[in-house]
Design a protein around this motif. Structure first.
Motif, mmCIF file in Angstrom:
data_model
loop_
_atom_site.group_PDB
_atom_site.id
_atom_site.type_symbol
_atom_site.label_atom_id
_atom_site.label_comp_id
_atom_site.label_asym_id
_atom_site.label_seq_id
_atom_site.Cartn_x
_atom_site.Cartn_y
_atom_site.Cartn_z
ATOM 1 N N GLN A 18 -39.847 -30.241 2.998
ATOM 2 C CA GLN A 18 -40.914 -30.974 2.321
ATOM 3 C C GLN A 18 -42.142 -31.113 3.214
ATOM 4 O OE1 GLN A 18 -41.054 -31.738 -0.804
ATOM 5 N NE2 GLN A 18 -38.992 -31.043 -1.206
ATOM 6 N N ILE A 19 -41.931 -31.274 4.509
ATOM 7 C CA ILE A 19 -43.060 -31.356 5.441
ATOM 8 C C ILE A 19 -43.811 -30.026 5.457
ATOM 9 C CG2 ILE A 19 -43.739 -31.663 7.850
ATOM 10 C CD1 ILE A 19 -41.249 -33.453 8.137
ATOM 11 N N VAL A 20 -43.064 -28.934 5.510
ATOM 12 C CA VAL A 20 -43.695 -27.607 5.510
ATOM 13 C C VAL A 20 -44.473 -27.398 4.218
ATOM 14 C CG1 VAL A 20 -43.239 -25.125 5.518
ATOM 15 C CG2 VAL A 20 -41.996 -26.617 7.077
ATOM 16 N N LYS A 21 -43.891 -27.778 3.088
ATOM 17 C CA LYS A 21 -44.574 -27.609 1.801
ATOM 18 C C LYS A 21 -45.823 -28.486 1.719
ATOM 19 C CE LYS A 21 -43.375 -25.318 -1.002
ATOM 20 N NZ LYS A 21 -43.823 -23.943 -1.191
ATOM 21 N N SER A 22 -45.785 -29.673 2.325
ATOM 22 C CA SER A 22 -46.959 -30.541 2.280
ATOM 23 C C SER A 22 -48.090 -30.012 3.149
ATOM 24 C CB SER A 22 -46.597 -31.960 2.719
ATOM 25 O OG SER A 22 -46.374 -32.019 4.113
ATOM 26 N N ALA A 23 -47.782 -29.097 4.074
ATOM 27 C CA ALA A 23 -48.810 -28.505 4.925
ATOM 28 C C ALA A 23 -49.531 -27.342 4.244
ATOM 29 C CB ALA A 23 -48.197 -28.029 6.236
ATOM 30 N N GLU A 24 -49.102 -26.954 3.062
ATOM 31 C CA GLU A 24 -49.754 -25.845 2.356
ATOM 32 C C GLU A 24 -51.245 -26.073 2.115
ATOM 33 O OE1 GLU A 24 -47.523 -24.939 -1.143
ATOM 34 O OE2 GLU A 24 -46.020 -23.819 -0.033
ATOM 35 N N PRO A 25 -51.694 -27.278 1.757
ATOM 36 C CA PRO A 25 -53.147 -27.467 1.607
ATOM 37 C C PRO A 25 -53.923 -27.237 2.908
ATOM 38 C CG PRO A 25 -51.971 -29.258 0.543
ATOM 39 C CD PRO A 25 -50.957 -28.455 1.298
ATOM 40 N N VAL A 26 -53.286 -27.518 4.049
ATOM 41 C CA VAL A 26 -53.939 -27.253 5.333
ATOM 42 C C VAL A 26 -54.138 -25.753 5.504
ATOM 43 C CG1 VAL A 26 -53.727 -27.479 7.840
ATOM 44 C CG2 VAL A 26 -52.925 -29.322 6.349
ATOM 45 N N LEU A 27 -53.106 -24.979 5.215
ATOM 46 C CA LEU A 27 -53.207 -23.530 5.309
ATOM 47 C C LEU A 27 -54.232 -22.982 4.316
ATOM 48 C CD1 LEU A 27 -52.107 -20.999 6.692
ATOM 49 C CD2 LEU A 27 -50.374 -20.884 4.924
ATOM 50 N N ALA A 28 -54.265 -23.542 3.112
ATOM 51 C CA ALA A 28 -55.242 -23.109 2.118
ATOM 52 C C ALA A 28 -56.665 -23.400 2.585
ATOM 53 C CB ALA A 28 -54.969 -23.796 0.784
ATOM 54 N N ALA A 29 -56.871 -24.530 3.241
ATOM 55 C CA ALA A 29 -58.203 -24.866 3.767
ATOM 56 C C ALA A 29 -58.616 -23.893 4.867
ATOM 57 C CB ALA A 29 -58.218 -26.296 4.287
ATOM 58 N N ILE A 30 -57.657 -23.516 5.715
ATOM 59 C CA ILE A 30 -57.957 -22.562 6.791
ATOM 60 C C ILE A 30 -58.289 -21.197 6.217
ATOM 61 C CG2 ILE A 30 -56.947 -21.323 8.748
ATOM 62 C CD1 ILE A 30 -55.364 -23.933 9.339
ATOM 63 N N VAL A 31 -57.478 -20.725 5.267
ATOM 64 C CA VAL A 31 -57.727 -19.418 4.648
ATOM 65 C C VAL A 31 -59.079 -19.417 3.924
ATOM 66 C CG1 VAL A 31 -56.940 -17.842 2.826
ATOM 67 C CG2 VAL A 31 -55.312 -18.762 4.468
#
Length: 81
Positions: A18-31
Motif C-alpha cells: 500500500q505504501i508503494v501504491k501510494s507513491a504512484e502520484p510522486v512517480l507520475a509527478a516526476i514523469v
C-alpha cells in the motif's frame, strides 16, 4: 499488465504494498515534469508527502517489544512500481 502487477505487489506484504501504491502520484509527478515539462502545482507537491507519509504511518506494525516498524518487502516494491 497493471492489474496483475498490483495483485503481485499486494501478495508480498500488503501493508508495504500500500505504501508503494501510494507513491504512484510522486512517480507520475516526476514523469510529467521530466518527460512532458509540466510540473505539478505547488499545492499538489505539498500534498504528496502527506499522502505517502499518512499511508506509511498507518502501515506501521507494533512489535512484541512495543516498538513500531515497517517491514520492507522487495516483491511489493518491484511489482508495485
Amino acid at each position: 499488465g497493471a492489474h496483475a502487477a498490483t495483485v503481485f505487489a499486494l501478495g508480498g506484504d500488503p501493508l508495504f504494498g500500500q505504501i508503494v501504491k501510494s507513491a504512484e502520484p510522486v512517480l507520475a509527478a516526476i514523469v510529467g515534469t521530466v518527460f512532458y515539462s509540466k510540473a505539478p502545482s505547488f499545492y499538489k507537491v505539498c500534498c504528496l508527502p502527506i499522502i505517502v507519509g499518512g499511508v506509511a504511518f498507518a502501515s506501521l506494525k507494533k512489535g512484541v517489544d512495543g516498538s513500531y516498524s515497517l517491514k520492507f518487502d522487495s516483491t511489493a516494491l518491484i511489482f508495485g512500481m
